[in-house]
Design an enzyme around this catalytic site. Structure first.
Site, PDB file in Angstrom:
ATOM      1  N   GLY A   1     -39.886  -2.263   5.468  1.00 45.83           N
ATOM      2  CA  GLY A   1     -41.294  -0.993   4.677  1.00 45.83           C
ATOM      3  C   GLY A   1     -42.482  -2.388   4.794  1.00 45.83           C
TER       4      GLY A   1
ATOM      5  N   ASP B   1     -30.094  -6.481   6.514  1.00 43.89           N
ATOM      6  CA  ASP B   1     -29.637  -5.459   7.731  1.00 43.89           C
ATOM      7  C   ASP B   1     -29.540  -4.984   8.992  1.00 43.89           C
ATOM      8  OD1 ASP B   1     -29.447  -4.362   4.886  1.00 43.89           O
ATOM      9  OD2 ASP B   1     -30.948  -3.251   5.164  1.00 43.89           O
TER      10      ASP B   1
ATOM     11  N   ARG C   1      -1.514  -2.585  -0.790  1.00 40.54           N
ATOM     12  CA  ARG C   1      -2.652  -2.008  -1.294  1.00 40.54           C
ATOM     13  C   ARG C   1      -3.824  -1.170  -0.044  1.00 40.54           C
ATOM     14  NH1 ARG C   1      -3.806  -5.193  -6.861  1.00 40.54           N
ATOM     15  NH2 ARG C   1      -2.122  -3.758  -8.498  1.00 40.54           N
TER      16      ARG C   1
ATOM     17  N   ARG D   1      -7.796   0.135  -3.683  1.00 36.73           N
ATOM     18  CA  ARG D   1      -9.186  -0.347  -4.639  1.00 36.73           C
ATOM     19  C   ARG D   1      -9.834  -0.401  -3.956  1.00 36.73           C
ATOM     20  NH1 ARG D   1      -6.346  -2.964  -8.796  1.00 36.73           N
ATOM     21  NH2 ARG D   1      -4.524  -1.966  -9.647  1.00 36.73           N
TER      22      ARG D   1
ATOM     23  N   GLN E   1     -24.131 -11.338  -0.905  1.00 33.90           N
ATOM     24  CA  GLN E   1     -24.160 -10.905   0.112  1.00 33.90           C
ATOM     25  C   GLN E   1     -25.872 -11.427   0.527  1.00 33.90           C
ATOM     26  OE1 GLN E   1     -22.819  -6.981   2.235  1.00 33.90           O
ATOM     27  NE2 GLN E   1     -22.908  -6.347  -0.231  1.00 33.90           N
ATOM     28  N   ARG E   2     -26.455 -11.698  -0.254  1.00 38.91           N
ATOM     29  CA  ARG E   2     -28.382 -11.763   0.337  1.00 38.91           C
ATOM     30  C   ARG E   2     -28.490 -12.700  -0.996  1.00 38.91           C
ATOM     31  NH1 ARG E   2     -31.748  -6.644  -2.158  1.00 38.91           N
ATOM     32  NH2 ARG E   2     -32.054  -8.055  -3.412  1.00 38.91           N
TER      33      ARG E   2
END
Ligand code: F6P
Length: 361
Positions: free
Chosen positions: A114, A137, A172, A278, A286-287
């Protein structure tokens, strides 16, 4: 005297400061005291409302390893740029006025999709703009890699590695939800790096029955646990076939029942297999934090190239890395395009050869 402006726009990421340092160090080395740098605060907001700080070489010292952005950032959607603000201010005209009042020779925009669209708009309006490719990203068209991406892969991978050990102990099934908006780059790379068994990305719509089958097959092979990397934008085959409006409604309905798509998938796996499943969401971690070594080098290289473009009077481009070479691409070509994972890319084939399921077959 040369005057340049810097702004960081959109979601932050790890190597914003490292990139500004790269630009400024190169400019100071080229022009010495003949260059003045100003930083606009909180992204385009600072340019619109003339909110800026004068920067000196000392401001760029010690920030190579610092996460976040020393200038602050904000989201100013491109689609609203032509809409006057609450006081009737024409934002585009206001940005042009600030640029001219400060007698700038160039504006560097560190931003993602953007933000580069707005950078292109300003370039079309006659300002000298240079784009710098930011985003975890990695979905910016025109560059192979964006800064922030590799650092985010490290964070997501570390999260998945940690989940791996506890999942194995408890037998799990675990979903780790990875950011990336509409692109699966981060999920794919972190998933592969951490040995995920199933990876669901927006580019490859899944069928939940295939996901359930993949979990059951692991169990049949005596593997009690399964690690699934799910992109926040993952979608089912049915979702992918929907018109935009219908899909929007489906997501709204889903969000009434679950915090995100991963929780829906976890419920479906539980129902289909009887196994506990889960969800872990590392989210904005992450940033955050320091840029990794790769991003520090990449940002420094991109930054110095940004200074070269300035010295050549080459504006209206975004700095990029293509085939390991630092270069630039016209902002007009970048604007409005999304770089998603090509479904026929080698990395997808290689992942399948490793036995990773994408839930599509
Ligand atoms: O573009 C970076 C990103 O972190 C995406 O991966 C994510 O979808 C989005 O920003 C989250 O935005 P916000 O910080 O506004 O919640």
């Amino acid at each position: 005297m040369k005057r340049v402006g810097l702004l960081t726009s959109g979601g932050d990421c790890q190597a914003l400061n490292a990139t500004m340092r790269g630009i400024s160090k190169a400019l100071y080395n080229m022009y010495g005291e003949e260059v003045e740098i100003v930083g606009f605060l909180d992204g385009y907001k600072g340019l619109i409302y003339e909110d800026y700080v004068k920067l000196s070489p000392a401001d760029f010292s010690g920030i190579l390893t610092k996460g976040g952005t020393i200038l602050g950032t904000s989201r100013q959607p491109f689609k609203d740029m032509r809409t006057p603000d609450a006081n009737g201010l024409d934002k585009v005209e206001a940005m042009k006025t600030t640029y001219r009042r400060l007698r700038l020779d160039c504006l560097y925009v560190l931003g993602g999709n953007g933000s580069q669209k707005t950078a292109n708009l300003l370039s079309e309006e006659g300002l000298n703009v240079i784009g710098m490719p930011k985003t975890i990203d990695n979905d910016l068209w025109g560059t192979d890699t964006t800064f922030g991406f590799q650092s985010a892969i490290d964070v997501a991978t570390n999260a998945m590695d940690a989940i791996h050990t506890t999942a194995a102990s408890h037998n799990r099934c675990f979903i780790v939800e990875i950011m990336g908006h509409k692109a699966g780059w981060l999920t794919l790379n972190a998933g592969m790096a951490s040995g995920a068994d199933i990876i669901l990305i927006p580019e490859i719509p899944y069928d939940i029955d295939n996901v359930i089958k993949a979990v059951q097959n692991r169990n049949k092979r005596g593997r009690g646990f399964t690690i699934i990397a799910v992109a926040e934008g993952a979608m089912t085959m049915e979702d992918a076939g929907m018109k935009k409006k219908a899909y929007k409604k489906r997501v709204e309905d889903m969000l009434r029942n679950y915090p995100s798509i991963s929780y829906e998938i976890a419920d479906q796996i539980k129902a289909g297999t009887g196994l506990e499943c889960r969800v872990t969401v590392p989210g904005h971690m992450q940033r955050g934090g320091q840029p990794n070594a790769y991003d520090r080098v990449l940002s420094s290289r991109l930054g110095t190239y940004g200074a070269i473009l300035f010295s050549q009077g080459k504006f209206g481009d975004m700095v990029a890395i293509r085939d390991h070479k630092i270069t630039s691409v016209p902002l007009s070509e970048v604007a409005g395009k999304l770089k998603t994972v090509p479904i026929d890319s080698d990395i997808i084939t290689e992942a399948r050869m490793l036995g990773i399921s994408f839930g599509d077959r």
